[in-house]
Design a protein around this motif. Sequence first.
Motif, short mmCIF file in Angstrom:
data_model
loop_
_atom_site.label_atom_id
_atom_site.label_comp_id
_atom_site.label_asym_id
_atom_site.label_seq_id
_atom_site.Cartn_x
_atom_site.Cartn_y
_atom_site.Cartn_z
N ALA A 56 6.48 -3.93 10.50
CA ALA A 56 5.93 -2.83 9.68
C ALA A 56 6.92 -2.44 8.60
O ALA A 56 6.54 -2.12 7.47
CB ALA A 56 5.62 -1.64 10.57
N ARG A 111 0.81 -9.40 11.52
CA ARG A 111 0.32 -8.08 11.11
C ARG A 111 -0.43 -8.26 9.79
O ARG A 111 -0.12 -9.17 9.03
CB ARG A 111 1.49 -7.10 10.93
N GLY A 165 4.90 -6.41 5.41
CA GLY A 165 4.33 -5.92 6.65
C GLY A 165 3.86 -7.00 7.61
O GLY A 165 3.45 -6.71 8.72
#
Length: 399
Positions: free
Chosen positions: A397, A38, A393
Amino acid sequence: MAFAPADEQELSQVVAAAAAEARPLRITGSGSKAGIGRPSIGEELSLRALSGVVLYEPEELVLIAGAATPIAGIEALLASHNQHLAFEPMDCGPLLGAGAGQGTVGGLVAVNASGPRRIKAGAARDHVLGFRCVTGRGEIVKSGGRVMKNVTGYDLSKLVAGSFGTLAALTQITLKTLPAPETSQTLVLLGTEEQAGLLALRKVSGAPLEASALALLPKGAAPLDLGENAAAIRLEGPEISVAQRLEDLRGLLKPFGGGVEILGGESSASLWRALRDAEPVASLDGHIWRVSVAPSDGFALVSALKESALPLLGYFYDWAGGLVWLCMADAEDAHAKPLRAAVDRLGGHATLIRASATTRAAVDVFHPQPPALAALSRRVKESFDPAHILERGRLRAEF
Ligand SMILES: Cc1cc2nc3c(=O)[nH]c(=O)nc-3n(C[C@H](O)[C@H](O)[C@H](O)COP(=O)(O)OP(=O)(O)OC[C@H]3O[C@@H](n4cnc5c(N)ncnc54)[C@H](O)[C@@H]3O)c2cc1C
């Protein structure tokens, strides 16, 4: 603001100051793997000053290097002593559009990059003898040493390898080096059905032939671009041993029919470089997934995807079917839900390797963990980085 500390001491001060204010930091070596995982948030923390080979003792099979040392340079140095990194690290650059040969040794350990030889030699984490790092608390930590030891205590190398910088900023890595094989030959079994080709690979994997790589390229896949399926089997070692095992291999494969081609020297090496770097899917235009399943389930996964409405553009199998690389037509959600449902039915896990930053922020890039494992991951994260400042993150998340 961007930070580029000159040494480990300065790095620990930068991290401690950021931790005190809970300011997130994005760790970079060369930036070649920034597209995996991510998108992390925070100020850039470049480790580029921590570069260079500190020690290389070929006779002791050990190399120590600063985290930002380029892998290409390390591999060239080892090759000049007929040695190599046995886990055959993937060069992620071509897949992610960052160009070849950019990766650093810290990045390699951070993502646990391991290529086709993993089935025989193990993963990157199995070749890390020790490391130095700065944790998210700003503490300088040294773990392991210069030999593989089986003593009590935590083997933190296993923990940091594959942690994507979320636990600590690696500053120095100690790697095990090994003699490069004298000879390498690849037998390519041509023209079998895909399922039969994979069965042949699993048979070879279970036989005492010490194959060091087992992959299947469906017809039309780069770099072979053949009109039929190709199951590739690599044998390495002293010339006399490879020749004997090649004969045994031919005998083992007879019942499968199909043609046989032998690749040696540079044609064998370039094929495995291409498969190591996922070229059969990297060259296609779409989202790329890397799926781990039991080798006996690789074919079932691809069959299920073909039967579903998912726009599968290309794929190939490594690790005798245990690793499946997939390319699917771009979609906002990267088809994560239906793909993961198919993977979950078989008991594997899928990682989204190439997608836009928007897509990587919107879907789970890493396979969701079962609650008990997720709780354990969180506890480990909090003990290394209680303020959640490192690579915030990147894996999840929520941290
Ligand atoms: C011969 C062989 C057989 C195998 N059989 C199976 C099998 O039956 N089933 C199966 O599932 N796998 C199988 N694998 C794959 C292997 O077990 C996995 O690759 C491994 O468990 C985890 O991934 P990794 O170490 O390859 O790390 P990578 O996939 O390279 O990922 C890098 C790192 O990312 C992090 N990461 C990965 N996934 C997550 C996540 N969900 N959440 C948070 N962080 C994550 C981890 O820290 C991981 O080490 C097999 C591999 C081999 C070589």
